[in-house]
Design a protein around this motif. Structure first.
Motif, short mmCIF file in Angstrom:
data_model
loop_
_atom_site.label_atom_id
_atom_site.label_comp_id
_atom_site.label_asym_id
_atom_site.label_seq_id
_atom_site.Cartn_x
_atom_site.Cartn_y
_atom_site.Cartn_z
N SER A 106 0.75 -1.23 -0.14
CA SER A 106 -0.04 0.14 -0.06
C SER A 106 0.95 1.33 0.01
CB SER A 106 -0.81 -0.04 1.33
OG SER A 106 -0.38 -0.14 2.51
N GLU A 107 2.00 1.32 0.81
CA GLU A 107 3.07 2.40 0.86
C GLU A 107 3.56 2.23 -0.67
OE1 GLU A 107 4.71 2.22 5.30
OE2 GLU A 107 6.13 2.17 3.52
N SER A 108 3.85 1.37 -1.35
CA SER A 108 4.42 1.48 -2.60
C SER A 108 3.55 2.23 -3.57
CB SER A 108 4.81 0.00 -3.03
OG SER A 108 5.71 -0.32 -2.12
N LYS A 130 -11.13 7.01 -13.21
CA LYS A 130 -10.84 5.44 -13.10
C LYS A 130 -9.42 5.37 -12.59
CE LYS A 130 -13.37 4.38 -17.44
NZ LYS A 130 -13.38 4.04 -18.71
N VAL A 131 -8.50 6.37 -12.81
CA VAL A 131 -7.17 6.12 -12.10
C VAL A 131 -6.96 6.48 -10.76
CG1 VAL A 131 -4.76 7.20 -12.13
CG2 VAL A 131 -6.21 7.00 -14.37
N TYR A 132 -7.87 7.50 -10.28
CA TYR A 132 -8.15 7.53 -8.73
C TYR A 132 -8.69 6.31 -8.18
CZ TYR A 132 -6.78 12.50 -8.54
OH TYR A 132 -6.08 13.66 -8.37
N TYR A 138 -5.98 -0.20 -4.03
CA TYR A 138 -4.55 -0.46 -3.37
C TYR A 138 -3.97 0.44 -2.33
CZ TYR A 138 -4.06 -3.35 -7.56
OH TYR A 138 -4.36 -4.37 -8.45
N THR A 139 -4.57 1.46 -2.08
CA THR A 139 -3.97 2.30 -1.07
C THR A 139 -5.05 2.55 0.19
OG1 THR A 139 -4.56 4.44 -2.13
CG2 THR A 139 -2.39 3.50 -2.34
N SER A 140 -6.30 2.08 0.02
CA SER A 140 -7.17 2.22 1.15
C SER A 140 -6.92 1.91 2.33
CB SER A 140 -8.56 1.63 0.54
OG SER A 140 -8.52 0.43 0.49
N ASN A 145 -1.10 -1.24 8.41
CA ASN A 145 -1.58 -2.84 8.20
C ASN A 145 -0.27 -3.37 7.74
OD1 ASN A 145 -4.29 -2.40 9.07
ND2 ASN A 145 -4.71 -1.92 6.94
N ASP A 146 0.92 -2.64 7.23
CA ASP A 146 1.78 -3.24 6.69
C ASP A 146 2.72 -3.39 7.88
OD1 ASP A 146 1.03 -3.07 4.08
OD2 ASP A 146 2.10 -1.15 3.60
#
Length: 231
Positions: A106-108, A130-132, A138-140, A145-146
């Motif tokens: 998610s950080e990446s 769409k991009v957002y 993936y970043t929600s 959490n990592d």
């Protein structure tokens, strides 16, 4: 953009992938898989071999071509590996690589989003949405959490010791398709053998040096992205 993974987990995962996709050395149990990996590593170390497949991704085509032409004596092979390790690290910096780490996915993706999601990148509001949405998927999850534990080599230089960066204990982006045989389950079995883990670390030593340096780049890049978001 370069995505890397902890060398031990990457090596085990590659064994499982080839077993599933091509039925190469496919085993029926976690124990048998671990035994095969131990045998393979032990045989490689008896020949003083080190894993260097990461060079195929981090050296340029010209560098790889030149590497194939180099002929060295057996006692000089490790010197060449050390040189290529430094060269791979240099390439990460020289080519301004965006470094993603599988263990901090998610950080990446937040770093990639920051680099690619500029206003001039979109030809319409629809494409922008769409991009957002793609990046939001993936970043929600919060980076908390990592796995946040991290130990790296000093300065990212060449070191004879093997240090451990964050291990693959984060949420799985791609669940195992091998049933009960997963990268994590095989790693648990391998870690029961302390002597083997020392040998395993030695075999992966030079890839680990590169990944440790890449972790530092990743952490710096993520930190800068977060600073930019707060402005």
């Amino acid at each position: 953009i370069v995505f890397l993974r902890q060398p031990m987990e990457r090596f085990v995962s590659s064994i499982l992938y080839r077993a599933k996709q091509f039925s190469q050395n496919k085993k029926e149990t976690v124990e048998d898989t671990a035994a095969y990996i131990k045998k393979r590593i032990h045989e490689s170390r008896k020949k003083n071999e080190y894993l260097t497949s990461i060079f195929n991704y981090l050296l340029t085509p010209d560098q790889l071509s030149s590497l194939k032409k180099v002929k060295v004596r057996e006692e000089e092979e490790q010197l060449l590996i050390r040189y290529n390790t430094r060269l791979a690290i240099r390439n990460l910096v020289y080519y301004n690589a965006i470094v993603g780490m599988t263990e901090r996915f998610s950080e990446s993706m937040m770093i990639v989003q920051h680099v690619l999601q500029s206003p001039e990148s979109f030809t319409s509001d629809g494409r922008k949405d769409k991009v957002y949405d793609m990046f939001r998927e993936y970043t929600s999850n919060s980076s908390s959490n990592d796995d946040q534990s991290s130990e790296t080599t000093d300065g990212g230089g060449i070191s004879e010791s093997t240090s451990s960066s964050p291990s693959s204990t984060t949420r799985r982006q791609n669940p195992s398709q091998m049933g009960d045989i997963s990268t994590s389950s095989v790693m648990v079995e391998l870690k029961k053998d302390d002597d083997f883990m020392v040998e395993f670390g030695e075999y992966l030593k030079y890839e680990q040096i590169i990944v440790d340096f890449a972790w530092k780049m990743h952490d710096m890049q993520y930190g800068l992205v977060m600073e930019a978001r707060e402005e």
